[in-house]
Design an enzyme around this catalytic site. Structure first.
Site, short mmCIF file in Angstrom:
data_model
loop_
_atom_site.label_atom_id
_atom_site.label_comp_id
_atom_site.label_asym_id
_atom_site.label_seq_id
_atom_site.Cartn_x
_atom_site.Cartn_y
_atom_site.Cartn_z
N GLY A 17 39.20 29.30 23.51
CA GLY A 17 38.03 28.71 22.87
C GLY A 17 36.80 28.76 23.75
O GLY A 17 35.95 27.85 23.71
N GLU A 149 40.14 45.42 32.88
CA GLU A 149 38.96 45.88 32.14
C GLU A 149 37.77 44.93 32.29
O GLU A 149 36.65 45.26 31.93
CB GLU A 149 39.29 46.11 30.66
CG GLU A 149 39.84 44.92 29.90
CD GLU A 149 41.36 44.83 29.98
OE1 GLU A 149 41.94 45.23 31.01
OE2 GLU A 149 41.96 44.32 29.02
N LYS A 184 49.53 20.59 34.86
CA LYS A 184 49.64 21.49 36.01
C LYS A 184 48.31 22.20 36.29
O LYS A 184 47.73 22.81 35.39
CB LYS A 184 50.72 22.55 35.72
CG LYS A 184 52.11 21.97 35.75
CD LYS A 184 52.41 21.50 37.16
CE LYS A 184 53.84 21.12 37.40
NZ LYS A 184 54.03 20.53 38.72
N GLY A 356 38.61 41.36 1.29
CA GLY A 356 39.85 42.05 1.65
C GLY A 356 39.75 43.54 1.37
O GLY A 356 38.77 44.02 0.80
N CYS A 383 33.00 38.97 -2.20
CA CYS A 383 33.16 40.40 -1.98
C CYS A 383 34.36 40.96 -2.76
O CYS A 383 34.25 41.20 -3.96
CB CYS A 383 33.25 40.70 -0.49
SG CYS A 383 32.79 42.41 -0.14
N ARG A 467 32.43 48.96 0.62
CA ARG A 467 32.17 50.35 0.22
C ARG A 467 32.12 50.51 -1.30
O ARG A 467 31.64 51.49 -1.81
CB ARG A 467 33.30 51.27 0.71
CG ARG A 467 33.34 51.48 2.19
CD ARG A 467 34.32 52.58 2.58
NE ARG A 467 34.71 52.42 3.96
CZ ARG A 467 33.98 52.79 5.01
NH1 ARG A 467 32.81 53.37 4.81
NH2 ARG A 467 34.39 52.57 6.23
N HIS A 512 28.70 38.15 1.44
CA HIS A 512 29.49 37.19 2.22
C HIS A 512 28.58 36.04 2.65
O HIS A 512 28.16 35.99 3.81
CB HIS A 512 30.08 37.85 3.46
CG HIS A 512 31.17 38.82 3.18
ND1 HIS A 512 32.47 38.44 2.98
CD2 HIS A 512 31.16 40.18 3.07
CE1 HIS A 512 33.22 39.51 2.75
NE2 HIS A 512 32.45 40.57 2.81
N GLU A 514 29.22 33.25 3.56
CA GLU A 514 29.80 32.48 4.67
C GLU A 514 29.18 32.88 6.01
O GLU A 514 29.18 32.09 6.95
CB GLU A 514 31.32 32.65 4.71
CG GLU A 514 31.86 34.04 5.02
CD GLU A 514 32.05 34.92 3.78
OE1 GLU A 514 31.37 34.67 2.77
OE2 GLU A 514 32.87 35.86 3.84
N1 GLN Z 1 37.44 46.45 -0.06
C1 GLN Z 1 36.25 46.13 -0.75
C2 GLN Z 1 35.13 47.12 -0.49
O1 GLN Z 1 35.16 47.82 0.50
C3 GLN Z 1 35.77 44.72 -0.44
C4 GLN Z 1 35.42 44.54 1.01
C5 GLN Z 1 35.28 43.09 1.42
O2 GLN Z 1 35.83 42.20 0.80
N2 GLN Z 1 34.57 42.84 2.49
O3 GLN Z 1 34.22 47.22 -1.25
#
Ligand code: GLN
Length: 542
Positions: A17, A149, A184, A356, A383, A467, A512, A514
């Protein structure tokens, strides 16, 4: 004013963290009237985190200017409340690439190019170039002081300290051994010794662990690591990461850092009152909201990922802290819905489907969205969540039985989600790195829509990473059946938001949001969602 540097270095273990320590110090400095920014050093060879698997690396953070970065930059933004651009992330790959490129352009005048001084100088100039007009630059070095590294980066940190006012902070692990009933300190002593080998003598040691570190142990660490024991700062596990700045403040950490630089808090500094009030609301509100996050990356082997949807979880907490409701958030692996149906979802006041990639678990997500739509359960799609909502609606409302995204099924009769045209050539050429639609893009919100009401404005901007998009060929058919595309790109080509008018809250976005939520300024969309989950619905009909 001469910029001051604060180096946050790791000992014993990674994953302790350090990012929260760095962010919390930044917040404390701001509260004392100073400006601060931060840099994250990731000693891996990758140019960025964009090509890394979510199950291994956790969430990829997206900056306003389209960088795909380690989530620590997200923590900096959430705590400091400001944008941190992509050049604030430095990887070994970036450093070596630019040194090699300079060598090819004869920029080293024909001499041999070496680790010392060329790689070190490149790192130094990358660190110091982000200072702008900030009073402080916080530099967090990923990994630990003994890592091979890490060495060039640690040498660069040491050299900056010879040229600029600097403070070094070692974040280390103090384990509690149950069999002997003792904390420790030896690993900490070794970590400090490792740092001394590169010429860095820590000014402060922050002790991480399950338990509070007591005074005798602080004294031992102080004596053995050659620092005053009052500069051993305790950082035990707390219920919320947003308590950490306050816990540090109780130990006068901010004041002690300023003292090292020979300065003190500015007159009229903002303090921590607003932060503290939000923490109190987050932790002690009587009302509880139960939220399910249904995603494909929750489980990895036997363990549950804590940071794969990190920004989503934090954005929900930000909204709860502002509204004054205690969040009870659970992550659900979407394959579980495929195996067991939707009964596991019944306990939630609202459901989020985050982003996803790829096919696994998507049928469970589609079933989840159908459940939300048919049962008036507040739903927020992000998304991939928007793309899945379009597929669900196409299949179950428009009768397009095998509707899908071409990311999953290229032969579907109804490719309702398809490649953005400009993406096709990139993929043919195997150009995967940093080629998605990345960073902040504007959207225009439809008059009379719920999202317009929630954002309170017509033009907004959110960050993207994808994409694929809604296939324009199907928009008319989808809208005829009642799906409303309530936010579009300014050229109206891309569908950025969708909603169902006759549902308490069924909203999804291709973006997104968030990534723009901060503890003290939550995302409007997440706020709207949490409000709907506790029964405060936006009353709008299109
Ligand atoms: N897989 C989807 C795309 O590439 C959504 C990507 C995501 O959820 N960030 O459009």
């Amino acid at each position: 004013m001469h910029t001051k540097y604060i180096f946050v270095l790791g000992g014993v273990l990674s994953g302790l963290g350090k990012g929260i320590v760095t962010s919390s110090i930044g917040k404390l400095l701001q509260s004392k009237g100073y400006t601060a920014t931060s840099v994250k050093i990731d000693p891996y060879i990758n140019l960025d985190a964009g090509t890394m698997r979510p199950t291994e690396h956790g969430e990829v953070w997206v900056t306003e200017d389209g960088g795909e970065i380690d989530q620590d930059l997200g923590n900096y933004e959430r705590f400091l409340g400001k944008n941190i651009p992509k050049r604030h992330n430095i990887t070994t790959g970036q450093v070596f690439l630019s040194v090699i490129e300079k060598e090819r352009k004869l920029e080293y005048g024909g001499r041999d190019v070496e680790m010392f001084p060329d790689i070190i100088n490149e790192i130094k100039s990358r660190i110091t170039s982000v200072a702008d007009d900030n009073d402080f630059v916080l530099v967090e070095v990923g990994g630990t002081s003994g890592d091979l590294e890490n060495q060039p980066f640690l040498h660069a940190c040491r050299e900056i300290g010879r040229e600029h006012p600097s403070v070094y902070i070692l974040v280390t692990y103090v384990p509690f051994l149950r069999n002997v009933g003792e904390l420790k300190t030896k690993p900490t002593q070794h970590a400090a010794m490792n740092l001394r080998q590169v010429g860095i003598f820590p000014d402060f040691i922050v002790t991480r662990g399950e338990r509070k570190v007591d005074e005798p142990r602080k004294a031992t660490i102080g004596k053995r690591c050659f620092i005053d024991s009052e500069n051993v700062i305790d950082d035990p596990d707390l219920e919320s990461i947003y308590q950490v700045p306050m816990f540090f403040e109780q130990q006068k950490f901010g004041e002690k850092i300023l003292k090292k630089f020979g300065i003190s808090a500015k007159e009229g500094a903002p303090g921590m009152a607003n932060w503290e009030e939000r923490v109190n609301k987050l932790m002690h509100s009587d009302k509880v909201v139960r939220i399910g996050v249904v995603g494909k990356y929750v489980k990895h082997g036997d363990s549950e990922h804590k940071d794969v949807y990190l920004s989503v979880l934090e954005a929900l907490k930000h909204a709860c802290a502002e509204i004054g409701v205690k969040p009870n958030i659970e992550q659900i692996q979407s394959t579980l819905i495929e195996e067991q149906g939707t009964s596991a979802l019944e306990k939630y006041d609202g459901i989020v489907v985050p982003g996803g990639f790829g096919a696994t678990g998507t049928e469970g997500i589609i079933t989840t969205i159908k459940y939300c739509r048919e049962n008036n359960v507040p739903f927020l799609g992000l998304c991939y969540g928007l793309q899945m909502a379009v597929i669900e609606f196409a299949r179950n409302v428009c009768g397009m039985d095998d509707a899908n995204t071409t990311e999953i099924n290229c032969d579907t009769h109804y490719p309702v989600i398809d490649f953005m045209p400009e993406q096709k050539d990139l993929i043919k050429l195997k150009q995967y790195g940093a080629t998605m639609r990345l960073g902040a893009y504007p959207a225009v919100l439809k008059e009379g829509s719920k999202v317009r009401e929630i954002y309170g404005q017509e033009f907004i901007s959110e960050r993207h990473r994808h994409r694929y998009e809604v296939n324009p060929e199907f928009i008319e058919q989808l809208e005829e059946k009642g799906l409303v595309f309530s936010g579009r790109s300014p050229d109206r080509r891309l569908m950025e938001f969708l909603e169902l008018p006759n549902h308490p809250f069924f909203i999804a976005t291709q973006s997104h949001p968030e990534f723009k939520s901060r503890f003290e300024t939550p995302s409007p969309l997440f706020k709207g969602f949490v409000n709907a989950a506790i029964g405060k619905t936006v009353q709008k009909t299109l």
